[in-house]
Design a protein around this motif. Structure first.
Motif, mmCIF file in Angstrom:
data_model
loop_
_atom_site.group_PDB
_atom_site.id
_atom_site.type_symbol
_atom_site.label_atom_id
_atom_site.label_comp_id
_atom_site.label_asym_id
_atom_site.label_seq_id
_atom_site.Cartn_x
_atom_site.Cartn_y
_atom_site.Cartn_z
ATOM 1 N N TRP A 39 -38.824 -14.748 6.159
ATOM 2 C CA TRP A 39 -38.610 -15.065 4.753
ATOM 3 C C TRP A 39 -38.618 -16.572 4.516
ATOM 4 O O TRP A 39 -39.080 -17.045 3.464
ATOM 5 N N PHE A 40 -38.127 -17.329 5.498
ATOM 6 C CA PHE A 40 -38.135 -18.789 5.355
ATOM 7 C C PHE A 40 -39.577 -19.312 5.386
ATOM 8 O O PHE A 40 -39.920 -20.260 4.684
ATOM 9 N N GLY A 41 -40.422 -18.679 6.208
ATOM 10 C CA GLY A 41 -41.832 -19.045 6.252
ATOM 11 C C GLY A 41 -42.529 -18.766 4.930
ATOM 12 O O GLY A 41 -43.347 -19.565 4.458
ATOM 13 N N ILE A 42 -42.210 -17.617 4.305
ATOM 14 C CA ILE A 42 -42.757 -17.287 2.991
ATOM 15 C C ILE A 42 -42.306 -18.316 1.955
ATOM 16 O O ILE A 42 -43.089 -18.784 1.128
ATOM 17 N N PHE A 43 -41.026 -18.668 2.008
ATOM 18 C CA PHE A 43 -40.484 -19.683 1.096
ATOM 19 C C PHE A 43 -41.237 -21.001 1.226
ATOM 20 O O PHE A 43 -41.626 -21.612 0.223
ATOM 21 N N LEU A 44 -41.464 -21.448 2.459
ATOM 22 C CA LEU A 44 -42.154 -22.722 2.685
ATOM 23 C C LEU A 44 -43.587 -22.678 2.159
ATOM 24 O O LEU A 44 -44.079 -23.654 1.581
ATOM 25 N N PHE A 45 -44.250 -21.532 2.354
ATOM 26 C CA PHE A 45 -45.636 -21.403 1.879
ATOM 27 C C PHE A 45 -45.690 -21.450 0.346
ATOM 28 O O PHE A 45 -46.551 -22.124 -0.231
ATOM 29 N N LEU A 46 -44.776 -20.738 -0.309
ATOM 30 C CA LEU A 46 -44.731 -20.759 -1.776
ATOM 31 C C LEU A 46 -44.364 -22.156 -2.271
ATOM 32 O O LEU A 46 -44.885 -22.621 -3.292
ATOM 33 N N TRP A 47 -43.478 -22.808 -1.567
ATOM 34 C CA TRP A 47 -43.056 -24.164 -1.935
ATOM 35 C C TRP A 47 -44.243 -25.120 -1.884
ATOM 36 O O TRP A 47 -44.381 -26.005 -2.736
ATOM 37 N N SER A 48 -45.126 -24.945 -0.904
ATOM 38 C CA SER A 48 -46.295 -25.825 -0.766
ATOM 39 C C SER A 48 -47.233 -25.710 -1.961
ATOM 40 O O SER A 48 -47.956 -26.657 -2.294
ATOM 41 N N SER A 49 -47.229 -24.556 -2.636
ATOM 42 C CA SER A 49 -48.152 -24.340 -3.755
ATOM 43 C C SER A 49 -47.863 -25.267 -4.936
ATOM 44 O O SER A 49 -48.734 -25.473 -5.788
ATOM 45 N N PHE A 50 -46.671 -25.840 -4.993
ATOM 46 C CA PHE A 50 -46.331 -26.749 -6.093
ATOM 47 C C PHE A 50 -47.119 -28.074 -6.002
ATOM 48 O O PHE A 50 -47.169 -28.828 -6.970
ATOM 49 N N TRP A 51 -47.708 -28.345 -4.837
ATOM 50 C CA TRP A 51 -48.518 -29.558 -4.669
ATOM 51 C C TRP A 51 -50.012 -29.222 -4.563
ATOM 52 O O TRP A 51 -50.818 -30.098 -4.318
ATOM 53 N N LEU A 52 -50.345 -27.941 -4.742
ATOM 54 C CA LEU A 52 -51.737 -27.514 -4.576
ATOM 55 C C LEU A 52 -52.660 -28.159 -5.614
ATOM 56 O O LEU A 52 -53.799 -28.516 -5.299
ATOM 57 N N ASP A 53 -52.184 -28.295 -6.851
ATOM 58 C CA ASP A 53 -52.989 -28.938 -7.904
ATOM 59 C C ASP A 53 -53.444 -30.332 -7.490
ATOM 60 O O ASP A 53 -54.619 -30.679 -7.596
ATOM 61 N N GLU A 54 -52.471 -31.116 -7.008
ATOM 62 C CA GLU A 54 -52.772 -32.502 -6.649
ATOM 63 C C GLU A 54 -53.695 -32.585 -5.448
ATOM 64 O O GLU A 54 -54.574 -33.447 -5.389
ATOM 65 N N VAL A 55 -53.518 -31.677 -4.476
ATOM 66 C CA VAL A 55 -54.374 -31.669 -3.287
ATOM 67 C C VAL A 55 -55.809 -31.298 -3.662
ATOM 68 O O VAL A 55 -56.765 -31.952 -3.234
ATOM 69 N N LEU A 56 -55.979 -30.250 -4.479
ATOM 70 C CA LEU A 56 -57.320 -29.828 -4.890
ATOM 71 C C LEU A 56 -57.983 -30.873 -5.779
ATOM 72 O O LEU A 56 -59.201 -31.063 -5.731
ATOM 73 N N THR A 57 -57.196 -31.556 -6.583
ATOM 74 C CA THR A 57 -57.735 -32.630 -7.416
ATOM 75 C C THR A 57 -58.287 -33.760 -6.550
ATOM 76 O O THR A 57 -59.343 -34.333 -6.846
ATOM 77 N N LEU A 58 -57.606 -34.070 -5.458
ATOM 78 C CA LEU A 58 -58.079 -35.099 -4.538
ATOM 79 C C LEU A 58 -59.369 -34.664 -3.844
ATOM 80 O O LEU A 58 -60.283 -35.462 -3.647
ATOM 81 N N VAL A 59 -59.441 -33.372 -3.476
ATOM 82 C CA VAL A 59 -60.611 -32.853 -2.765
ATOM 83 C C VAL A 59 -61.829 -32.811 -3.683
ATOM 84 O O VAL A 59 -62.927 -33.232 -3.316
ATOM 85 N N LYS A 60 -61.640 -32.289 -4.908
ATOM 86 C CA LYS A 60 -62.769 -32.114 -5.832
ATOM 87 C C LYS A 60 -63.053 -33.365 -6.666
ATOM 88 O O LYS A 60 -64.059 -33.441 -7.359
ATOM 89 N N GLU A 61 -62.144 -34.326 -6.606
ATOM 90 C CA GLU A 61 -62.261 -35.577 -7.376
ATOM 91 C C GLU A 61 -62.374 -35.321 -8.877
ATOM 92 O O GLU A 61 -63.033 -36.051 -9.613
#
Length: 369
Positions: A39-61
């Motif tokens: 469950w802690f692993g699931i929590f960490l994975f969901l938590w990472s999604s809050f920065w997904l916008d910024e990461v994809l924005t950097l990748v796609k420019e």
């Protein structure tokens, strides 16, 4: 490197660290605290999604807004619940979900309904829904971090009923995380409502990166908290965390039997000195006394008005005081700590100070006068 570039670098570190850490917790190479780590692993994975916008924005420019997708919003809303589930299993590995636990879906359902009304309700002004949206996020985060905190506090009381050395199983690191997340959530939401949230990103991301490294270090070194053997585990979990409540319960044994076991226990502690074993727990001591763990716990709580942790460590401190006073002893403070049954200098100093109002060094110096 300017602030904007540094912030982007921190975002990449945050996302990568959380994804890597979630994979490590889900794979659980050490095979400890299995359900909790899942469950802690699931929590960490969901938590990472809050920065997904910024990461994809950097990748796609170009600007990417994954968080605007309804399914992603609903999944992200479950993040505090996943954290609470991990806390439940860390503190009680025998916990089983029941039909009544569907109550955990109440807030997500309200959140989902609010999103649907906001998106497809045809309302011209969504101001009210935006406030409900932010309110539900804040309430959910604060509610489950608060619930997690009090669950951990109860756990810390319970383990003192069966363990003589609680360091390593007291979940201090998890308690600190709940407090930090609680504070950050309040700061972030208040700042979002009052100021430009982008101005806070660099500071918040920097704090989160430090928190994530803290989480990674302590979560990966977390050892098994309860015995793997199911019967022993169930016995220890069922012991009341508050010894004071035993007095108002039905007597487990007669007064005569209590006095007999109490006398037998004192004799074993004086002659065999089992407290010098740093791994001593209620199960091992009950085997020496030849009584059940519940009966022994009842005798210590009722007969001595102490919990197991207090009872054993008073013997250890008494033994340590003799070593500290012995002019022939060549042991250092750390050596005396280990010799007395403690497994670290920190726990020795903390316990010694609590029972004597002096540190071991202060006590040794005063006895030399």
């Amino acid at each position: 490197m300017n602030t904007s570039e540094l912030n982007r670098f921190i975002v990449v570190l945050i996302y990568g660290s959380l994804v890597l850490l979630s994979v490590l917790k889900l794979s659980n190479p050490l095979r400890v605290n299995r359900k909790a780590n899942f469950w802690f692993g699931i929590f960490l994975f969901l938590w990472s999604s809050f920065w997904l916008d910024e990461v994809l924005t950097l990748v796609k420019e170009s600007q990417v807004e994954v968080h605007s997708i309804i399914s992603v919003q609903v999944i992200q809303f479950l993040t505090p619940i996943m954290f609470y589930f991990s806390v439940l299993f860390y503190t009680n590995p025998s916990f089983k979900f029941k039909i009544t636990d569907l109550k955990y879906l109440i807030l997500p359902v309200f959140f989902w309904i609010n999103i649907l009304l906001q998106r497809f309700g045809g309302f011209e002004d969504n101001t009210v829904f935006n406030f409900i949206f932010i309110g539900l996020i804040l309430f959910q985060a604060l509610f489950y971090t608060g619930l997690s905190y009090f669950t951990i506090r109860k756990h810390k009381k319970r383990i003192q009923q069966f363990s003589s050395n609680t360091e390593g199983i007291n979940l201090n690191w998890l308690e600190y995380i709940t407090i930090i997340i609680f504070i950050i959530n309040i700061i972030y939401v208040v700042y979002n409502l009052s100021y430009d949230s982008k101005a806070l990103n660099f500071f918040i991301n920097g704090v989160f990166l430090l928190v994530i490294y803290f989480v990674g270090y302590y979560s990966l070194k977390q050892k098994e908290i309860y015995p793997l053997e199911e019967k022993q585990r169930e016995e220890l979990i069922s012991i009341d965390e508050d010894p004071g409540t035993e007095e108002i319960k039905k007597k487990l044994i007669s007064d005569e039997e209590l006095a007999k076991i109490k006398s037998q226990l004192e004799e074993i502690m004086e002659k065999q000195k089992p407290y010098l074993d740093s791994e001593l727990n209620l199960i091992r001591l009950s085997e020496l006394v030849s009584v059940s763990t519940h009966h022994l716990s009842y005798v210590i709580n009722t007969g001595f008005k102490k919990n197991f942790f207090q009872y054993v460590n008073e013997y250890r401190i008494s033994y340590a005081k003799k070593l500290l006073k012995d002019p022939q002893s060549k042991l250092s403070i750390l050596g005396i700590a280990y010799e007395s049954g403690f497994n670290s200098k920190t726990s020795f100093n903390t316990t010694f100070k609590k029972l004597t109002d002096q540190t071991p060094s202060e006590y040794k110096n005063s006895s030399d006068l």
